[in-house]
Write a protein that holds these residues in place. Structure first.
Motif, PDB file in Angstrom:
ATOM      1  N   ALA A  86       6.039   7.858 -26.321  1.00 46.67           N
ATOM      2  CA  ALA A  86       5.241   6.682 -25.969  1.00 46.67           C
ATOM      3  C   ALA A  86       4.170   6.982 -24.927  1.00 46.67           C
ATOM      4  O   ALA A  86       3.471   6.058 -24.485  1.00 46.67           O
ATOM      5  CB  ALA A  86       6.166   5.570 -25.453  1.00 46.67           C
ATOM      6  N   HIS A  87       4.022   8.253 -24.547  1.00 44.57           N
ATOM      7  CA  HIS A  87       3.036   8.583 -23.506  1.00 44.57           C
ATOM      8  C   HIS A  87       1.624   8.452 -24.058  1.00 44.57           C
ATOM      9  O   HIS A  87       1.351   8.844 -25.193  1.00 44.57           O
ATOM     10  CB  HIS A  87       3.277   9.994 -22.982  1.00 44.57           C
ATOM     11  N   THR A  88       0.704   7.932 -23.232  1.00 37.85           N
ATOM     12  CA  THR A  88      -0.654   7.652 -23.702  1.00 37.85           C
ATOM     13  C   THR A  88      -1.734   8.432 -22.970  1.00 37.85           C
ATOM     14  O   THR A  88      -2.908   8.081 -23.025  1.00 37.85           O
ATOM     15  CB  THR A  88      -0.948   6.147 -23.575  1.00 37.85           C
ATOM     16  N   GLY A  89      -1.373   9.508 -22.287  1.00 41.64           N
ATOM     17  CA  GLY A  89      -2.392  10.350 -21.664  1.00 41.64           C
ATOM     18  C   GLY A  89      -2.337  10.350 -20.151  1.00 41.64           C
ATOM     19  O   GLY A  89      -1.893   9.399 -19.513  1.00 41.64           O
ATOM     20  N   GLY A  90      -2.811  11.472 -19.570  1.00 34.65           N
ATOM     21  CA  GLY A  90      -2.791  11.631 -18.120  1.00 34.65           C
ATOM     22  C   GLY A  90      -1.376  11.813 -17.612  1.00 34.65           C
ATOM     23  O   GLY A  90      -0.437  12.021 -18.377  1.00 34.65           O
ATOM     24  N   GLN A  91      -1.230  11.748 -16.303  1.00 37.81           N
ATOM     25  CA  GLN A  91       0.101  11.857 -15.700  1.00 37.81           C
ATOM     26  C   GLN A  91       0.574  10.487 -15.229  1.00 37.81           C
ATOM     27  O   GLN A  91      -0.178   9.767 -14.571  1.00 37.81           O
ATOM     28  CB  GLN A  91       0.116  12.834 -14.528  1.00 37.81           C
ATOM     29  N   SER A  92       1.803  10.154 -15.553  1.00 40.26           N
ATOM     30  CA  SER A  92       2.411   8.897 -15.109  1.00 40.26           C
ATOM     31  C   SER A  92       3.607   9.202 -14.221  1.00 40.26           C
ATOM     32  O   SER A  92       4.432  10.045 -14.562  1.00 40.26           O
ATOM     33  CB  SER A  92       2.860   8.051 -16.307  1.00 40.26           C
ATOM     34  N   LYS A  93       3.683   8.522 -13.079  1.00 37.38           N
ATOM     35  CA  LYS A  93       4.770   8.732 -12.120  1.00 37.38           C
ATOM     36  C   LYS A  93       5.586   7.454 -11.979  1.00 37.38           C
ATOM     37  O   LYS A  93       5.011   6.364 -11.831  1.00 37.38           O
ATOM     38  CB  LYS A  93       4.211   9.142 -10.755  1.00 37.38           C
ATOM     39  N   TYR A  94       6.912   7.611 -12.009  1.00 37.18           N
ATOM     40  CA  TYR A  94       7.826   6.474 -11.900  1.00 37.18           C
ATOM     41  C   TYR A  94       8.786   6.701 -10.734  1.00 37.18           C
ATOM     42  O   TYR A  94       9.072   7.849 -10.361  1.00 37.18           O
ATOM     43  CB  TYR A  94       8.630   6.302 -13.189  1.00 37.18           C
ATOM     44  N   ILE A  95       9.289   5.601 -10.174  1.00 39.07           N
ATOM     45  CA  ILE A  95      10.248   5.703  -9.078  1.00 39.07           C
ATOM     46  C   ILE A  95      11.436   4.772  -9.326  1.00 39.07           C
ATOM     47  O   ILE A  95      11.345   3.797 -10.074  1.00 39.07           O
ATOM     48  CB  ILE A  95       9.617   5.369  -7.706  1.00 39.07           C
ATOM     49  N   GLU A  96      12.546   5.116  -8.690  1.00 38.71           N
ATOM     50  CA  GLU A  96      13.757   4.281  -8.626  1.00 38.71           C
ATOM     51  C   GLU A  96      14.256   4.416  -7.201  1.00 38.71           C
ATOM     52  O   GLU A  96      14.292   5.532  -6.660  1.00 38.71           O
ATOM     53  CB  GLU A  96      14.796   4.792  -9.620  1.00 38.71           C
ATOM     54  N   GLN A  97      14.604   3.318  -6.546  1.00 43.77           N
ATOM     55  CA  GLN A  97      15.029   3.367  -5.150  1.00 43.77           C
ATOM     56  C   GLN A  97      16.453   2.853  -4.978  1.00 43.77           C
ATOM     57  O   GLN A  97      16.910   1.995  -5.728  1.00 43.77           O
ATOM     58  CB  GLN A  97      14.067   2.566  -4.263  1.00 43.77           C
ATOM     59  N   VAL A  98      17.136   3.399  -3.954  1.00 49.63           N
ATOM     60  CA  VAL A  98      18.521   3.012  -3.650  1.00 49.63           C
ATOM     61  C   VAL A  98      18.611   2.646  -2.180  1.00 49.63           C
ATOM     62  O   VAL A  98      18.160   3.410  -1.314  1.00 49.63           O
ATOM     63  CB  VAL A  98      19.498   4.154  -3.979  1.00 49.63           C
ATOM     64  N   ASP A  99      19.193   1.494  -1.902  1.00 47.03           N
ATOM     65  CA  ASP A  99      19.319   1.002  -0.532  1.00 47.03           C
ATOM     66  C   ASP A  99      20.634   1.447   0.097  1.00 47.03           C
ATOM     67  O   ASP A  99      20.662   1.944   1.228  1.00 47.03           O
ATOM     68  CB  ASP A  99      19.221  -0.528  -0.553  1.00 47.03           C
ATOM     69  N   TRP A 100      21.756   1.263  -0.612  1.00 46.12           N
ATOM     70  CA  TRP A 100      23.063   1.672  -0.097  1.00 46.12           C
ATOM     71  C   TRP A 100      24.045   1.835  -1.247  1.00 46.12           C
ATOM     72  O   TRP A 100      23.829   1.335  -2.349  1.00 46.12           O
ATOM     73  CB  TRP A 100      23.620   0.682   0.934  1.00 46.12           C
ATOM     74  N   LEU A 101      25.127   2.544  -0.959  1.00 51.34           N
ATOM     75  CA  LEU A 101      26.231   2.728  -1.899  1.00 51.34           C
ATOM     76  C   LEU A 101      27.535   2.381  -1.198  1.00 51.34           C
ATOM     77  O   LEU A 101      27.748   2.756  -0.042  1.00 51.34           O
ATOM     78  CB  LEU A 101      26.298   4.186  -2.370  1.00 51.34           C
ATOM     79  N   TYR A 102      28.427   1.670  -1.903  1.00 50.05           N
ATOM     80  CA  TYR A 102      29.749   1.340  -1.372  1.00 50.05           C
ATOM     81  C   TYR A 102      30.783   1.543  -2.472  1.00 50.05           C
ATOM     82  O   TYR A 102      30.601   1.063  -3.590  1.00 50.05           O
ATOM     83  CB  TYR A 102      29.770  -0.111  -0.887  1.00 50.05           C
ATOM     84  N   PHE A 103      31.837   2.278  -2.151  1.00 52.57           N
ATOM     85  CA  PHE A 103      32.956   2.455  -3.075  1.00 52.57           C
ATOM     86  C   PHE A 103      34.245   2.164  -2.338  1.00 52.57           C
ATOM     87  O   PHE A 103      34.502   2.721  -1.264  1.00 52.57           O
ATOM     88  CB  PHE A 103      32.990   3.884  -3.621  1.00 52.57           C
ATOM     89  N   ALA A 104      35.073   1.272  -2.898  1.00 51.84           N
ATOM     90  CA  ALA A 104      36.376   0.933  -2.329  1.00 51.84           C
ATOM     91  C   ALA A 104      37.451   1.430  -3.278  1.00 51.84           C
ATOM     92  O   ALA A 104      37.629   0.876  -4.367  1.00 51.84           O
ATOM     93  CB  ALA A 104      36.500  -0.566  -2.111  1.00 51.84           C
TER      94      ALA A 104
END
Length: 402
Positions: free
Chosen positions: A250-268
């Protein structure tokens, strides 16, 4: 599908603060660290920060799947743009050589039953460049696949968000997938999934409760999936985040940059924590000035979550499940008189509710590893199970030493 990997290193163990010691689960007073807790506020400087490694995180730098064959996985794609925010960065120019993915995972494979929670930011549009790429933004847990159709394989895709679609689907679409097993060639997948066909652009709280034979998935406090039966995980897993391109179609040319962010993790560990309580507990750590806490291995004794009535009702997931009599005892295991006539547990055996076995649990949760030294115990299956070792999973009730 999320990457398949093996964990090997050790993580530091720190004590949870007293500020969270009196928090409650579903209105019942509880000590947050009784069963073991992992909390991380992601207050690091870079992927090369020594504290990141000391706290048990591994930024991926090795090649391989999933995603675009030949693409790069770079530790430098894990950044910390502000205090308490972890960012995954991926980019593509439509070629394999010009495609870069991001992943970070826990070095220890020690997470199983309990509650997983994270606050995560999904993005619909690229940070720069043309939109439309088949990008996958994820949070998941996983164990290694030990050969095709491994019956002990466990994976919980707590969220796989495809803002522009992929795998033949148009976007946006979000998946929760609970895996029994799979085979690469020819491809065969044995799993169940839930899906939401809507945008999740922005910040969201994801929660997965693993207990009583059910995996319950929540987004922002709303139940979006309840998976059970044979798909319930059979062993400990790592905790992972990654950001990768399914393909470049699905890429349409040039460079595309994507991000995903994480605030915190909790496991009990071994606790069923309501989504609102998970958020409150994370906030309490922050209020106390605790950026990281790990008592998963160092906590005191704690029982597994109790099986629910619904778990018992759905104990037999398919008519093809065979009774435990099909599993033969291990030739190296002798059965004491107190357990005479009861077969030894085997990793490939299929067991239904009420089936009994004898087994000495392993020392580290690895059935092929050293024994615990506890001796043979008599165990009773709480619900349908295969590949789950007695003594390490809630599928088995301990009836005492033989």
């Amino acid at each position: 599908m999320s990457t398949k990997l093996t964990a090997a290193l050790s993580a530091a163990a720190l004590t949870a603060t007293a500020a969270v010691a009196a928090l409650s689960v579903s209105g019942t007073p509880a000590v947050a660290a009784d069963c073991g807790v992992l909390f991380d506020d992601f207050t690091y400087t870079s992927s090369a920060d020594s504290a990141l490694t000391a706290h048990g995180w591994v930024p991926r730098s090795y090649q391989g799947g999933p995603g675009v064959p030949g693409a790069t996985w770079s530790a430098a794609n894990i950044t910390f743009p502000s205090s308490g925010i972890m960012q995954l960065n991926s980019a593509t120019d439509g070629t394999a050589a010009g495609t870069s993915h991001a992943e970070i995972y826990t070095s220890q494979k020690r997470y199983f039953e309990g509650t997983y929670a994270t606050r995560i930011r999904f993005t619909d549009a690229p940070a720069s460049g043309n939109d439309g790429d088949h990008i996958n933004e994820t949070f998941f847990t996983i164990s290694p696949l030990n050969g095709d159709l491994d019956p002990t394989y466990s994976e919980l895709d707590i969220s796989e968000y495809l803002p522009n679609g992929g795998w033949g689907e148009t976007g946006p679409i979000n998946y929760q997938t609970t895996w029994y097993t799979y085979r690469n060639d020819p491809w065969y997948a044995d799993n169940m999934h839930s899906e939401q066909r809507q945008s999740f652009d922005g910040w969201h709280t994801l929660v997965a409760q693993v207990a009583g034979g059910h995996v319950k998935y929540y987004i922002d406090g709303t139940l979006v999936g309840d998976h059970s039966g044979k798909f319930y995980p059979r062993q400990t897993m790592t905790i992972n985040y990654n950001l990768w391109f399914i393909d470049t179609a699905a890429h349409t040319g040039g460079q595309s940059k994507y991000i995903e962010q994480v605030d915190w993790l909790y496991f009990a560990k071994n606790q069923v924590v309501a989504p609102t309580d998970a958020v409150s507990r994370a906030a309490a750590y922050r209020s106390a000035g605790t950026g990281f806490a790990d008592t998963v291995d160092s906590s005191g004794t704690c029982t597994n979550p109790s099986p629910s009535t619904s778990a018992t009702a759905s104990s037999s997931p398919s008519s093809s499940a065979s009774p435990s009599s099909s599993a033969s005892p291990s030739p190296s295991t002798s059965v004491p008189a107190g357990c005479a006539g009861v077969q030894a547990w085997t990793i490939s055996g299929v067991y239904n509710t009420g089936d009994r076995v004898v087994h000495e649990r392993s020392k580290y949760g690895d059935p092929s590893g050293p024994p615990s030294g506890d001796g043979l115990h008599l165990w009773r299956a709480r619900w349908w199970t295969q590949g789950s070792e007695p003594g390490w999973t809630a599928q088995w009730e301990d009836l005492g030493r033989c």
